[in-house]
Design an enzyme around this catalytic site. Structure first.
Site, PDB file in Angstrom:
ATOM      1  N   TYR A   1       0.782  -1.240   0.000  1.00  0.00           N
ATOM      2  CA  TYR A   1       0.000   0.000   0.000  1.00  0.00           C
ATOM      3  C   TYR A   1       0.814   1.292   0.000  1.00  0.00           C
ATOM      4  O   TYR A   1       0.284   2.346  -0.365  1.00  0.00           O
ATOM      5  CB  TYR A   1      -0.981  -0.003   1.172  1.00  0.00           C
TER       6      TYR A   1
ATOM      7  N   PHE B   1     -11.557  -3.423   9.706  1.00  0.00           N
ATOM      8  CA  PHE B   1     -12.703  -3.301   8.783  1.00  0.00           C
ATOM      9  C   PHE B   1     -12.304  -3.684   7.384  1.00  0.00           C
ATOM     10  O   PHE B   1     -11.149  -3.863   7.091  1.00  0.00           O
ATOM     11  CB  PHE B   1     -13.282  -1.877   8.828  1.00  0.00           C
TER      12      PHE B   1
END
Ligand SMILES: CC(C)(COP(=O)(O)OP(=O)(O)OC[C@H]1O[C@@H](n2cnc3c(N)ncnc32)[C@H](O)[C@@H]1OP(=O)(O)O)[C@@H](O)C(=O)NCCC(=O)NCCS
Length: 363
Positions: A84, A363
């Site tokens: 990322y 999440f």
């Protein structure tokens, strides 16, 4: 619908979906208060289509979309940590797992709390727990807003795969006359060896609205009978247990990665954040993946032509944005350039926060 269809980007091959990336819409608390955030999730591509730039395209489309929607930051939990950074995400927090033998859970002072504790159903928890959570989340960097649907389908859900062979999810609320002050979601995983209990209390989430209620909910969890130890994960590194336990060295405090932050609109993200002092600092931000962010900014997020104090890439800015890391940390890692002497100290004084970021759920 927790994940709206229009927040899902997919790639297709011959009409079939082969990759996807989604974004929850919630507010994530940054120093100063809650901020609209793209909560990036379900990023993946079929093994048949990997390493062809497919997810790169999805990341680009997703960030453009978040920018157009006015979300100043994106956040995610990374299962592939090496992936990322190139898209402008920086690890913004760390969190910890603990495992305490029940025999070593004494506090160094008595808990000063006189409310009541009762077990409740998931439906009751859905009503009661948000009353505590909503007092904590808006002032705790890293925490996210939760809709009733989020509580029901995610935090309080007790599906078989989450249970992983353990006990059912149990809910306890600690109340005073005025209402709920703390709550706990936990599992009791029973086991015995040689006639002696060897089981584990697994704390899924424990939250108190005040220091006294926080101490009380942990005392409750640490005292449950028939359990030999207590485990919890995703705790903030500055959790009060460090200073409440008499034998803090028995906690087995293991630190791991926390949430990652990506400034989507650097100016808006800087403007909306609170700062700890009155000074200013000129940041020269580079962002190869979202070039609209390239430029120099003052602390209020406005663009400036003034000469820079610091040069930083957008992912490194993500690392310090919540206060989980400092500019001094970046300097020691070679991830910021101090153009003007004392700029690191000034930036650290501005970005300083009273507590470490805490996101209590993946999440
Ligand atoms: C990780 C994953 C999403 C990458 O998707 P992908 O389409 O193969 O990635 P891309 O081809 O777009 O690669 C983009 C860049 O990331 C690099 N990269 C890809 N996978 C990587 C990984 N696991 N770790 C580090 N770098 C990775 C590529 O080499 C490429 O580098 P470049 O910028 O130098 O060209 C994919 O392998 C996957 O679905 N894995 C399983 C699910 C998963 O881990 N999802 C992430 C959940 S947080």
């Amino acid at each position: 619908m927790l994940l709206r269809e229009e927040r899902l980007h997919v790639a297709t091959d011959d009409g079939a979906i082969v990759a996807g990336a989604g974004a929850f819409e919630f507010e994530l608390t940054v120093p100063g208060g809650p901020m609209p955030t793209a909560g990036v999730t379900v990023v993946g591509v079929l093994p048949t289509h990997r390493r062809r730039g497919v997810v790169r395209e999805l990341m680009s489309a997703q960030l453009k979309d978040a920018h157009a929607r006015g979300e100043p930051i994106a956040a995610l939990w990374a299962s592939e940590g090496g992936f990322y950074g190139r898209f402008g995400y920086g690890m913004a927090s760390v969190c910890a797992d603990i495992e305490i033998p029940k025999a070593h859970t004494a506090f160094n002072r008595a808990v000063d709390w006189s409310g009541t504790t009762r077990l409740v159903t998931a439906d009751e928890a859905c009503e009661l727990f948000p009353q505590v959570y909503e007092r904590v989340a808006p002032t705790t960097p890293g925490m996210i807003s939760r809709s009733p649907e989020w509580w029901k389908d995610r935090r309080l859900a007790d599906s078989e795969w989450r249970r992983a062979g353990g006990g059912e999810l149990t809910f306890a609320v600690l109340e005073e006359a005025a209402g709920p002050e703390a709550y706990a979601c936990y599992r009791l995983n029973f086991s015995y060896a040689d006639g002696v209990p060897t089981g584990t209390t697994v704390v899924v989430e424990a939250m108190g609205a005040t220091p006294a209620a926080t101490a009380a909910v942990w005392r409750y969890l640490l005292d449950i009978d028939w359990m030999a130890k207590v485990e919890a994960e995703l705790l903030p590194v500055d959790h009060p247990l460090h200073l409440m336990l008499l034998e803090q060295n028995r906690m087995k405090f293991r630190v791991g990665d926390g949430i990652w932050i990506r400034p989507v609109d650097v100016g808006a993200a800087l403007a909306a954040r609170a700062y700890a002092g009155d000074g200013d600092v000129v940041l020269e931000v580079s962002d190869v993946f979202c070039p609209w962010n390239d430029g120099r900014y003052g602390r209020d997020g406005s663009r400036t032509t003034a000469s820079p104090d610091l040069r930083v890439s957008v992912d490194a800015l993500g690392c310090v944005y919540l206060g989980g890391f400092t500019f001094s940390d970046l300097l020691r890692a070679g991830r910021v350039v101090e153009v003007r002497e004392d700029a690191i100290a000034r930036a650290d004084a501005l970005f300083r926060t009273d507590r470490k970021p805490w996101c209590p759920e993946i999440f």
